[in-house]
Design a protein around this motif. Structure first.
Motif, PDB file in Angstrom:
ATOM      1  N   VAL A  67       0.846  -1.186   0.028  1.00  0.00           N
ATOM      2  CA  VAL A  67       0.098   0.100   0.045  1.00  0.00           C
ATOM      3  C   VAL A  67       0.858   1.152   0.010  1.00  0.00           C
ATOM      4  N   TYR A  68       1.875   1.301   0.584  1.00  0.00           N
ATOM      5  CA  TYR A  68       2.931   2.368   0.810  1.00  0.00           C
ATOM      6  C   TYR A  68       3.379   2.680  -0.616  1.00  0.00           C
ATOM      7  N   ARG A  69       3.857   1.867  -1.310  1.00  0.00           N
ATOM      8  CA  ARG A  69       4.458   2.047  -2.632  1.00  0.00           C
ATOM      9  C   ARG A  69       3.107   2.547  -3.637  1.00  0.00           C
ATOM     10  N   LYS A  70       1.709   1.998  -3.396  1.00  0.00           N
ATOM     11  CA  LYS A  70       1.043   2.424  -4.235  1.00  0.00           C
ATOM     12  C   LYS A  70       0.556   3.688  -3.956  1.00  0.00           C
ATOM     13  N   VAL A  71       0.571   4.296  -2.624  1.00  0.00           N
ATOM     14  CA  VAL A  71      -0.013   5.629  -2.393  1.00  0.00           C
ATOM     15  C   VAL A  71       1.023   6.582  -2.424  1.00  0.00           C
ATOM     16  N   ASN A  72       2.439   6.274  -1.708  1.00  0.00           N
ATOM     17  CA  ASN A  72       3.282   7.103  -1.572  1.00  0.00           C
ATOM     18  C   ASN A  72       4.326   6.936  -2.666  1.00  0.00           C
ATOM     19  N   GLY A  73       4.873   5.916  -2.890  1.00  0.00           N
ATOM     20  CA  GLY A  73       5.643   5.478  -4.058  1.00  0.00           C
ATOM     21  C   GLY A  73       7.251   6.149  -3.654  1.00  0.00           C
ATOM     22  N   ALA A  74       7.647   6.913  -2.468  1.00  0.00           N
ATOM     23  CA  ALA A  74       8.818   7.388  -2.159  1.00  0.00           C
ATOM     24  C   ALA A  74       9.964   6.136  -1.635  1.00  0.00           C
ATOM     25  N   ALA A  75      11.041   6.059  -2.377  1.00  0.00           N
ATOM     26  CA  ALA A  75      11.957   5.175  -1.795  1.00  0.00           C
ATOM     27  C   ALA A  75      12.497   5.596  -0.352  1.00  0.00           C
ATOM     28  N   ILE A  76      12.827   4.476   0.279  1.00  0.00           N
ATOM     29  CA  ILE A  76      13.489   4.670   1.695  1.00  0.00           C
ATOM     30  C   ILE A  76      14.783   4.656   1.570  1.00  0.00           C
ATOM     31  N   ARG A  77      15.547   5.573   2.059  1.00  0.00           N
ATOM     32  CA  ARG A  77      17.066   5.986   2.292  1.00  0.00           C
ATOM     33  C   ARG A  77      17.565   5.194   3.362  1.00  0.00           C
ATOM     34  N   LEU A  78      17.810   3.619   2.987  1.00  0.00           N
ATOM     35  CA  LEU A  78      17.951   2.741   4.168  1.00  0.00           C
ATOM     36  C   LEU A  78      19.212   3.259   4.706  1.00  0.00           C
ATOM     37  N   LEU A 155      -2.667  12.307   2.507  1.00  0.00           N
ATOM     38  CA  LEU A 155      -2.783  13.803   3.027  1.00  0.00           C
ATOM     39  C   LEU A 155      -1.823  14.602   2.555  1.00  0.00           C
ATOM     40  N   LYS A 156      -0.879  14.282   1.365  1.00  0.00           N
ATOM     41  CA  LYS A 156       0.183  14.867   1.025  1.00  0.00           C
ATOM     42  C   LYS A 156       0.023  16.373   0.861  1.00  0.00           C
ATOM     43  N   ASP A 157      -1.022  16.565   0.058  1.00  0.00           N
ATOM     44  CA  ASP A 157      -1.391  18.105  -0.410  1.00  0.00           C
ATOM     45  C   ASP A 157      -2.063  18.955   0.811  1.00  0.00           C
ATOM     46  N   THR A 158      -2.246  18.090   1.978  1.00  0.00           N
ATOM     47  CA  THR A 158      -2.973  19.011   3.097  1.00  0.00           C
ATOM     48  C   THR A 158      -1.853  19.667   3.994  1.00  0.00           C
ATOM     49  N   PRO A 159      -2.229  20.845   4.234  1.00  0.00           N
ATOM     50  CA  PRO A 159      -1.453  21.774   5.288  1.00  0.00           C
ATOM     51  C   PRO A 159      -0.829  20.934   6.350  1.00  0.00           C
ATOM     52  N   ALA A 160       0.438  21.256   6.890  1.00  0.00           N
ATOM     53  CA  ALA A 160       1.003  20.541   7.840  1.00  0.00           C
ATOM     54  C   ALA A 160       0.066  20.726   9.227  1.00  0.00           C
ATOM     55  N   TRP A 161      -0.299  21.762   9.403  1.00  0.00           N
ATOM     56  CA  TRP A 161      -1.034  21.972  10.573  1.00  0.00           C
ATOM     57  C   TRP A 161      -2.347  21.512  10.766  1.00  0.00           C
ATOM     58  N   ILE A 162      -2.664  20.614   9.420  1.00  0.00           N
ATOM     59  CA  ILE A 162      -4.216  20.200   9.446  1.00  0.00           C
ATOM     60  C   ILE A 162      -3.667  18.451   9.385  1.00  0.00           C
ATOM     61  N   LYS A 163      -2.685  18.035   8.680  1.00  0.00           N
ATOM     62  CA  LYS A 163      -2.538  16.465   8.532  1.00  0.00           C
ATOM     63  C   LYS A 163      -1.798  16.029   9.702  1.00  0.00           C
TER      64      LYS A 163
END
Length: 223
Positions: A67-78, A155-163
C-alpha cells in the motif's frame, strides 16, 4: 469550485476509511505476545507463538509495504543517516514523553503508562516476543501506515497544521479506541512523530523516534 473541493474531501475520507483493514492487519504480530486460552503462565507453547509472530510479520509487512508503494511511492533511504536529525528526533521524543508524563499526572491515573507491565509480568518465555513486537516490528509498521501512507501519502497536499493532528488523532485512536486522558498521551506522541517526519522528510527518523519512545516507556514502567 466548491463542488470540486467537497468531492476531494469525500475522496480523501473514503481513502482513510479504506485504511481501516490495514490498521487491523498490522496488529497481527502482536498476537504472539499474549497468553492463549489454553495456556497458563507456566504452560506456554513457544512454537505457536513463534509461528504467529513470523506469519504475522510477513502478512503485515507485505500488506503495508504494498500500500505504501501504491500511495506514496517514495523510496526509503536505508543507509542515509544525518546526525542533526537523530539529535532532533531524540529531543522531540524526550519532550513528548515529558508531556505524556504530565498528562498522566494531571489525569491522576495511577495505572501504568501502558499495558506493558501486564505482558512483562507473564515471564521470560513471552518477553522476547513482546520486545520484538513493541520495540521493532510495531513502530516500523505503524510509521509506514500513519506517517508514510496517511500523512505523506493520502494527506500529502494537505497543510501540515491539519494533516499532522489528523494523523496523530487516528494513531492515538487506533491504540486507545475511546476518548480519554490516555488517548491524549498517544496523541502527543503522534504529534511528535508527525513533526519529526515533516521536518526530516525521512521515515527512518519517525521509526527511530517511535522505537525510542516505546523503549523508554518500557524502561519507565519497569522502574
Amino acid at each position: 469550485m466548491y463542488k470540486q473541493k467537497f468531492g476531494k474531501y469525500i475522496l480523501t475520507l473514503l481513502k482513510i476509511i479504506l485504511l481501516l483493514p490495514l490498521a487491523f492487519i498490522i496488529q497481527f504480530p502482536a498476537g504472539s505476545e499474549f497468553l492463549y486460552s489454553n495456556e497458563t503462565k507456566y504452560n506456554i507453547n513457544l512454537v505457536n507463538h513463534l509461528v504467529v509472530l513470523i506469519f504475522g510479520i510477513l502478512i503485515a509487512f507485505f500488506s503495508v509495504f504494498y500500500v505504501y508503494r501504491k500511495v506514496n511511492g517514495a523510496a526509503i533511504r536505508l543507509f542515509s543517516f544525518k546526525l542533526k536529525w537523530i539529535i532532533f528526533t531524540i529531543i522531540v521524543i524526550i519532550g513528548a514523553l515529558l508531556i505524556e508524563i504530565l498528562i498522566n499526572l494531571l489525569s491522576k491515573n495511577s495505572a501504568a503508562t501502558t499495558n506493558y507491565l501486564i505482558s512483562i509480568s507473564i515471564g521470560f518465555p513471552l518477553q522476547p516476543f513482546f520486545l520484538i513486537e513493541n520495540v521493532i516490528v510495531g513502530p516500523i509498521l505503524e510509521e509506514f501506515l500513519f506517517r508514510g501512507i496517511l500523512q505523506n501519502g493520502i494527506l500529502k497536499d494537505t497543510p501540515a497544521w491539519i494533516k499532522i493532528p489528523i494523523t496523530a488523532f487516528l494513531f492515538a485512536f487506533m491504540h486507545e479506541g475511546i476518548i480519554n486522558w490516555k488517548l491524549m498521551e498517544w496523541f502527543t506522541l503522534g504529534l511528535g512523530l508527525g513533526y519529526i517526519y515533516y521536518k526530516s522528510n525521512d521515515l527512518k527518523m519517525s521509526i527511530f523516534g517511535h522505537m525510542l519512545s516505546n523503549a523508554l516507556i518500557i524502561i519507565i514502567d519497569i522502574c
